[in-house]
Design a protein around this motif. Structure first.
Motif, PDB file in Angstrom:
ATOM      1  N   LEU A 129     -31.013  15.147   3.452  1.00 23.06           N
ATOM      2  CA  LEU A 129     -32.134  15.987   3.079  1.00 23.06           C
ATOM      3  C   LEU A 129     -31.674  16.979   2.019  1.00 23.06           C
ATOM      4  CD1 LEU A 129     -33.657  16.896   6.571  1.00 23.06           C
ATOM      5  CD2 LEU A 129     -34.250  14.966   5.074  1.00 23.06           C
ATOM      6  N   GLU A 130     -32.593  17.350   1.151  1.00 23.09           N
ATOM      7  CA  GLU A 130     -32.342  18.389   0.164  1.00 23.09           C
ATOM      8  C   GLU A 130     -33.567  19.286   0.110  1.00 23.09           C
ATOM      9  OE1 GLU A 130     -30.287  18.730  -4.215  1.00 23.09           O
ATOM     10  OE2 GLU A 130     -31.711  17.109  -3.899  1.00 23.09           O
ATOM     11  N   ASP A 131     -33.366  20.562   0.340  1.00 17.90           N
ATOM     12  CA  ASP A 131     -34.474  21.514   0.426  1.00 17.90           C
ATOM     13  C   ASP A 131     -35.501  21.078   1.472  1.00 17.90           C
ATOM     14  OD1 ASP A 131     -33.359  23.070  -1.620  1.00 17.90           O
ATOM     15  OD2 ASP A 131     -34.322  21.829  -3.159  1.00 17.90           O
ATOM     16  N   GLY A 163     -33.712  13.346   0.376  1.00 13.90           N
ATOM     17  CA  GLY A 163     -32.917  13.387  -0.846  1.00 13.90           C
ATOM     18  C   GLY A 163     -32.825  11.998  -1.445  1.00 13.90           C
ATOM     19  N   THR A 164     -33.814  11.623  -2.267  1.00 14.79           N
ATOM     20  CA  THR A 164     -33.895  10.255  -2.787  1.00 14.79           C
ATOM     21  C   THR A 164     -33.284  10.086  -4.177  1.00 14.79           C
ATOM     22  OG1 THR A 164     -36.122  10.677  -3.650  1.00 14.79           O
ATOM     23  CG2 THR A 164     -35.950   9.723  -1.430  1.00 14.79           C
ATOM     24  N   ARG A 165     -32.925  11.159  -4.862  1.00 22.63           N
ATOM     25  CA  ARG A 165     -32.374  11.012  -6.215  1.00 22.63           C
ATOM     26  C   ARG A 165     -31.140  10.115  -6.243  1.00 22.63           C
ATOM     27  NH1 ARG A 165     -28.528  13.690  -9.000  1.00 22.63           N
ATOM     28  NH2 ARG A 165     -28.410  15.383  -7.479  1.00 22.63           N
ATOM     29  N   ALA A 179     -33.627   7.702   3.428  1.00 23.70           N
ATOM     30  CA  ALA A 179     -32.633   8.432   2.641  1.00 23.70           C
ATOM     31  C   ALA A 179     -31.490   8.842   3.557  1.00 23.70           C
ATOM     32  CB  ALA A 179     -33.240   9.658   1.972  1.00 23.70           C
ATOM     33  N   GLU A 209     -36.493  18.141   2.280  1.00 26.95           N
ATOM     34  CA  GLU A 209     -37.191  16.874   1.995  1.00 26.95           C
ATOM     35  C   GLU A 209     -36.166  15.751   1.853  1.00 26.95           C
ATOM     36  OE1 GLU A 209     -40.399  16.878   2.034  1.00 26.95           O
ATOM     37  OE2 GLU A 209     -40.948  18.964   1.654  1.00 26.95           O
ATOM     38  N   MET A 216     -22.090  16.508  -1.673  1.00 26.83           N
ATOM     39  CA  MET A 216     -23.010  17.608  -1.398  1.00 26.83           C
ATOM     40  C   MET A 216     -22.272  18.909  -1.655  1.00 26.83           C
ATOM     41  SD  MET A 216     -25.268  18.465   2.016  1.00 26.83           S
ATOM     42  CE  MET A 216     -26.486  17.194   1.612  1.00 26.83           C
ATOM     43  N   SER A 259     -27.073  21.425  -1.732  1.00 31.32           N
ATOM     44  CA  SER A 259     -27.694  20.617  -2.782  1.00 31.32           C
ATOM     45  C   SER A 259     -26.830  19.402  -3.088  1.00 31.32           C
ATOM     46  CB  SER A 259     -27.903  21.446  -4.049  1.00 31.32           C
ATOM     47  OG  SER A 259     -26.663  21.903  -4.561  1.00 31.32           O
ATOM     48  N   ILE A 260     -27.458  18.359  -3.611  1.00 32.89           N
ATOM     49  CA  ILE A 260     -26.762  17.113  -3.925  1.00 32.89           C
ATOM     50  C   ILE A 260     -26.039  17.257  -5.257  1.00 32.89           C
ATOM     51  CG2 ILE A 260     -27.096  14.662  -4.428  1.00 32.89           C
ATOM     52  CD1 ILE A 260     -29.537  14.757  -2.549  1.00 32.89           C
TER      53      ILE A 260
END
Length: 866
Positions: free
Chosen positions: A353-355, A359-361, A350, A357, A738, A743-744
């Motif tokens: 990162l988001e939170d 960020g794969t969305r 990815a 983890e 971002m 957040s994304i």
């Protein structure tokens, strides 16, 4: 005096082996230690035969002087020159070139396909194909030529051939299937020889686009390989793929560009590409149809691994996952040193990162997941048939604690030569420029794509149209984009309309009906004109002329005689205007009809000027009249008599000013009105894909440099530097991909590696540092820096077709100092920021100085582009 001619360059080839031109053009540069040196004459020698002195200053893409090449023919070329002072140089070092198969009938090999595999959900297994042939003694030279429906690696007698990745890439397969030629003289031996192919889906059969579709070009992979061996007695042995070849599945049980790759170590087949291997249990291949006339030699370099990057940090996520940070968003794949005792290792990729983890969305349907099923032994693995856009890689299944030293990120892209640099005293601007470079590297992977990570990765025409000038400065893109433009012409619709991405494939049945798409279709005119402007290539205008005119004629038909685009319908317009809602990227402040009118005028003007270059006055008059009609329509419909935009936006003013759409009265006021608009926007960017490349130039041209600088140096969202302050290492697709809280962006479409807004780098190079072309190929250079007290210094270098040009300036306590390096055979016009008279100088190193007070702005500067 010492004058040295560098070895001749053949067309735009870095490696002139197996070229597709029968009469290739030649270019050369000269190193001269005398200021003001210029070429007065040249002589070309081909295979020891000198073709006589030619009194000419031309040295870029000069016509081939000898008889046309035949297929497989080798020639050796040297050049010498005379300066204006009458002095002659020595002959250059020789350049050896060799033609490919210019006659399609010389293809004797067949296109062969392995049996159809069972359909999978994450990519099909890669097939092994092999064949053997007897080769006689007295081997002088051996060449292998190969291509595929799919992507392939190639072996001869157990050794890999070349260092290409994802060969043959992605082209308009039905009309232009690119093959490449390799020198395998050192690999072939008298007696029995074996050829092996590892073949996977690639773009041909794999998942493609954002609709979850696959098999868009065909449901079977296939390969064609031809080995040609010259012997000392003058004979030629030609062997290759045919019905005798055999096929089996190997260790790559799943392979897809979007989904990733699975490697099962205990399925490795030892010795499969070596002579004498027992393939009796393998399946027979099937010969499938192929028109050899569709096989074309490459115009540009191959995709290769260009760098390997180590892990900078190991992160333990809130969920307990191990994530490796490579410190740079890049495009490529992992090289893993698998330890003994490993089981199944899973690698997910990815960009952000988001939170804490992955960020794969933003990847949407792309799994971007590789798997290594180890067999207990230690080995090094790297996937062969996929690539990912990533900065972070999550590792599961590693035996014990993950060892970061066991991982490298291998950077992949088309192996273009770097020719341009920029740096300055502001670290954020420096990082912005570096982000543009990394974004280009990641997205110039065989095709100039929009993004490298999600389920899309398409050659969007509008994105490249906006970015082409930046790309042409940073890297030598001439060869790669010449091939891409040939695909554009091949995929152009019968009515002249240009698809919104090239190569074209119907990747989304839900896409709305599109007409002649403003900005996107204009890649047909803007990109060839950029290559002419930056590389001095008249030939690209000749080759693309019918495509260029077909596009503008289709565009004009959509507008009608009155240049009145219909009020209804859909068009991308100024895509991703900073004011557009997250779920409506087309909802720009300036209606798409106004954008279309402006771009129709711009493309008509390009054709007018190109017709003049090509000696076609009738076409020049026709497209000049079209430009006049479109400009008049823009003035009447979208601008008041005093120059105020009817739909206030930065794009409205930028297009009007940069494309020359206004009359004198309107132009006199539009710059101040645009500056006021930028101020009303809080000195934040207020444009999308089609307006952004022109905003800063329009302000500077209008004498509003101070406003341009406030806009460029803005750090709040939306701005170029906002992403930099958020830790970006590539350019984002959205101004707010971002959000400030980390957040994304909630929209369904966002990418963290997307070069369109990186078009600003052209302004940094051309206007901030101040190195711009004032004539095709930089035969004349415009040096007109636009300084600001916010910067202490800036510098840029560019390897022009005539040699190295460089500009460096400093600003300290109101004292501006400038150093300019001008290549031999060129001249430069120097405009200092105090507004003093322009000076013209010849080749050499020149120093200038003037006073520059805070708040001063450079005056209007001429632009060769129009």
């Amino acid at each position: 005096m010492s004058t040295v001619v560098r070895p001749a360059v053949i067309e735009h080839h870095r490696e002139p082996l197996g070229i597709g031109e029968a009469s290739p053009r030649l270019s050369w540069t000269v190193d001269a230690d005398v200021a003001g040196w210029s070429q007065a004459a040249y002589e070309i020698e081909v295979d020891g035969h000198a073709h006589g002195r030619v009194d000419s200053a031309e040295q870029v893409l000069v016509a081939w002087p000898a008889a046309a090449l035949d297929s497989r023919e080798r020639r050796t070329v040297r050049v010498r020159v005379w300066g204006a002072d009458g002095g002659a140089s020595d002959w250059s070092a020789p350049t050896v070139l060799e033609a490919g198969l210019l006659d399609p009938s010389l293809w004797r090999a067949d296109l062969v396909a392995p049996p159809l595999p069972e359909t999978g959900s994450g990519g099909e297994p890669a097939a092994l194909l092999r064949g053997e042939a007897e080769i006689g003694g007295g081997i002088v030279r051996a060449r292998i030529r190969a291509t595929a429906h799919g992507v392939m690696t190639l072996h001869v007698n157990g050794a890999p051939v070349g260092d290409d990745a994802l060969h043959p890439g992605w082209t308009s397969y039905a009309t232009r299937l690119r093959y490449r030629t390799w020198d395998v003289t050192d690999l072939v031996r008298p007696g029995r020889n074996a050829i092996g192919v590892h073949l996977a889906d690639g773009w041909y059969r794999g998942y493609l686009g954002f609709g979850g579709l696959r098999d868009l070009y065909g449901d079977r992979t296939a390969a064609i390989v031809q080995l040609e061996v010259e012997h000392a007695d003058g004979s030629l042995t030609v062997v290759g793929t045919d019905a005798s070849w055999r096929s089996a599945l190997g260790p790559v049980t799943r392979s897809d560009l979007y989904m990733g790759e699975t490697f099962v170590a205990d399925r490795v087949v030892g010795g499969w590409s070596e002579p004498g291997f027992d393939d009796a249990a393998w399946d027979a291949v099937e010969v499938v149809d192929l028109d050899p006339a569709t096989l074309v030699a490459p115009d540009g370099p191959a995709v290769r691994a260009t760098e390997a990057i180590r892990v900078t940090e190991t992160i333990h996520s809130p969920s307990g996952r191990t994530i490796l940070d490579f410190g740079q968003n890049l495009v490529g794949r992992l090289r893993v040193h698998v330890p003994k005792g490993a089981g199944t290792i899973v690698l997910r990729h990815a960009e952000v990162l988001e939170d804490g983890e992955l960020g794969t969305r933003p990847l949407r349907r792309a799994r971007a997941t590789d798997e290594i099923v180890a067999d207990g032994t230690a080995f090094t693995w790297e996937p062969s048939f996929t690539f990912h856009g990533f900065r972070y890689a999550e590792v599961t299944g590693w035996p014990g604690t993950v060892d970061p030293a066991a991982f490298e990120a291998v950077v992949l892209h088309t192996d273009m030569r770097r020719i341009g640099t920029f740096s300055c005293s502001d670290p954020l601007l420096d990082r912005l420029h570096e982000n543009v470079v990394w974004g280009m590297r990641g997205n110039f992977l065989d095709v100039p794509t929009d993004c490298p990570q999600r389920d899309e990765r398409l050659g969007w025409t509008g994105d490249l149209m906006a970015f082409a000038p930046t790309a042409a400065y940073l890297y030598d893109t001439a060869g790669m984009l010449t091939g891409w433009l040939a695909d554009l012409a091949a995929d152009q619709h019968d009515d002249g309309n240009v698809p919104v991405y090239i190569p074209w494939a119907d990747v989304d049945p839900h896409m709305p009906p599109l007409g002649a798409e403003a900005g996107w279709g204009d890649a047909a005119t803007v990109v060839p004109w950029t290559l002419y402007e930056r590389y001095g290539d008249v030939g690209i205008l000749e080759r693309q002329w019918s495509s260029m005119t077909a596009w503008v004629d289709a565009f004009a038909r959509r507008a009608g005689d009155a240049v009145d685009f219909a009020s209804g319908g859909f068009s991308f317009g100024d895509w991703l205007d900073s004011a557009a809602p997250d779920d409506q990227p087309w909802a720009a402040r300036l209606p798409w009809q106004a954008v279309a009118t402006a771009y129709l005028a711009q493309s008509a003007r390009i054709l007018r000027d190109a017709a003049d270059v090509l000696g076609n006055p009738e076409a020049g008059a026709r497209y000049g009249a079209l430009f006049d009609r479109a400009a008049a329509r823009y003035r009447a419909e979208y601008v008041t008599p005093t120059g105020r935009a009817a739909f206030p936006s930065q794009t409205a003013y930028a297009l009007a000013l940069r494309f020359g759409l206004l009359d004198e009265t309107q132009t006199a006021h539009a710059g101040a009105l645009m500056a006021a608009q930028v101020a009303a926007d809080g000195f934040r960017i207020g444009s999308g894909f089609l307006g952004t490349p022109h905003v800063l130039d329009a302000l500077v041209d209008a004498g509003e440099a101070a406003t341009a600088w406030r806009l460029l140096l803005q750090r709040a969202v939306p701005s170029w530097l906002y992403a930099v302050t958020m830790g970006a290492t590539t350019v984002w697709e959205r101004w707010n991909s971002m959000l400030p809280d980390g957040s994304i962006n909630p929209g369904e479409m966002t990418s963290f590696n997307h070069y369109a807004f990186g078009a600003v780098a052209d302004f940094l190079q051309r206007r901030v540092a101040g190195l711009a072309p004032a004539a095709p190929g930089y035969r004349r250079i415009r040096v007109a820096p636009v300084p600001t007290p916010e910067l202490a210094w800036a510098r840029t270098e560019h390897e022009t077709p005539y040699g190295r040009a460089a500009v460096s300036w400093t600003l300290e306590d109101g004292a501006f100092a400038l150093e300019v390096v001008v290549p031999p055979s060129t001249e430069a016009e120097i405009a200092l920021p105090d507004g003093s008279e322009t000076v013209v100088v010849g080749s050499g190193t020149h120093l200038f100085a003037c006073a520059f007070a805070p708040g001063e702005a450079a005056g209007p500067a001429a632009s060769f582009a129009g």
